[in-house]
Design a protein around this motif. Structure first.
Motif, mmCIF file in Angstrom:
data_model
loop_
_atom_site.group_PDB
_atom_site.id
_atom_site.type_symbol
_atom_site.label_atom_id
_atom_site.label_comp_id
_atom_site.label_asym_id
_atom_site.label_seq_id
_atom_site.Cartn_x
_atom_site.Cartn_y
_atom_site.Cartn_z
ATOM 1 N N ARG A 64 0.683 -1.177 0.056
ATOM 2 C CA ARG A 64 -0.115 0.038 0.151
ATOM 3 C C ARG A 64 0.687 1.226 0.003
ATOM 4 O O ARG A 64 0.722 2.308 -0.807
ATOM 5 C CB ARG A 64 -0.914 0.087 1.216
ATOM 6 N N GLU A 65 1.933 1.140 0.758
ATOM 7 C CA GLU A 65 3.111 2.471 0.877
ATOM 8 C C GLU A 65 3.405 2.618 -0.589
ATOM 9 O O GLU A 65 3.626 3.632 -0.920
ATOM 10 C CB GLU A 65 3.847 2.316 1.972
ATOM 11 N N GLN A 67 2.237 1.780 -3.392
ATOM 12 C CA GLN A 67 1.409 2.043 -4.304
ATOM 13 C C GLN A 67 0.962 3.782 -4.170
ATOM 14 O O GLN A 67 0.742 4.510 -5.069
ATOM 15 C CB GLN A 67 0.098 1.396 -4.313
ATOM 16 N N ALA A 68 0.855 3.925 -2.664
ATOM 17 C CA ALA A 68 0.699 5.664 -2.400
ATOM 18 C C ALA A 68 1.979 6.347 -3.220
ATOM 19 O O ALA A 68 1.638 7.266 -3.630
ATOM 20 C CB ALA A 68 0.432 5.722 -0.960
ATOM 21 N N ARG A 69 3.042 5.840 -2.877
ATOM 22 C CA ARG A 69 4.356 6.478 -3.299
ATOM 23 C C ARG A 69 4.126 6.722 -4.986
ATOM 24 O O ARG A 69 4.394 7.882 -5.504
ATOM 25 C CB ARG A 69 5.652 5.848 -3.014
ATOM 26 N N GLN A 71 1.575 6.668 -6.828
ATOM 27 C CA GLN A 71 0.508 7.601 -7.128
ATOM 28 C C GLN A 71 0.972 9.145 -6.949
ATOM 29 O O GLN A 71 0.516 9.897 -7.727
ATOM 30 C CB GLN A 71 -0.823 7.381 -6.543
#
Length: 126
Positions: A64-65, A67-69, A71
């Protein structure tokens, strides 16, 4: 080979029941003997399952981290592209306005020169 003793149905049934009871006693004794190791194995399996779940949760958190990075990087890249496009459009518009103002200034200079020549010609004619 001949049996020395004739066994009838009741003897065979009682022998089968005794054998079954002996097997059951042996099974229960084995269960009681194996109980501490069985409990230890169950605790070990539970610990392994808990550790596996923690590792999976950690992998999910890292994913998740990441993917957030990604994005955030994509959003920053998109914003940079939009800013560059805006700057290019503004530069083009400014260049166009400068060109128009130069054309107008040149036209005014030509008109002034033409008017000066016309006035000189009229002055010579008088």
């Amino acid at each position: 080979m001949r049996k020395t003793r004739e066994s009838d149905l009741s003897d065979r049934r009682s022998a089968a029941a005794d054998a079954k009871a002996a097997q059951l006693r042996a099974f229960r004794a084995a269960q009681e003997a194996a109980a501490p190791t069985r409990l230890a194995r169950q605790e070990e399996r539970l610990a392994v399952a808990v550790a596996r779940e923690e590792r999976r949760a950690e992998r999910d958190r890292i994913k998740r981290e990441e993917q957030a990075r990604i994005q955030a990087e994509a959003a920053a890249h998109q914003a940079a592209l939009e800013a560059a496009a805006r700057a290019e459009i503004e530069a083009r518009e400014k260049a166009e306005k400068d060109r128009i103002s130069r054309v107008i200034a040149d036209e005014a200079a030509r008109k002034a020169e033409r008017d000066r020549r016309y006035a000189n010609r009229k002055a010579r004619q008088r």
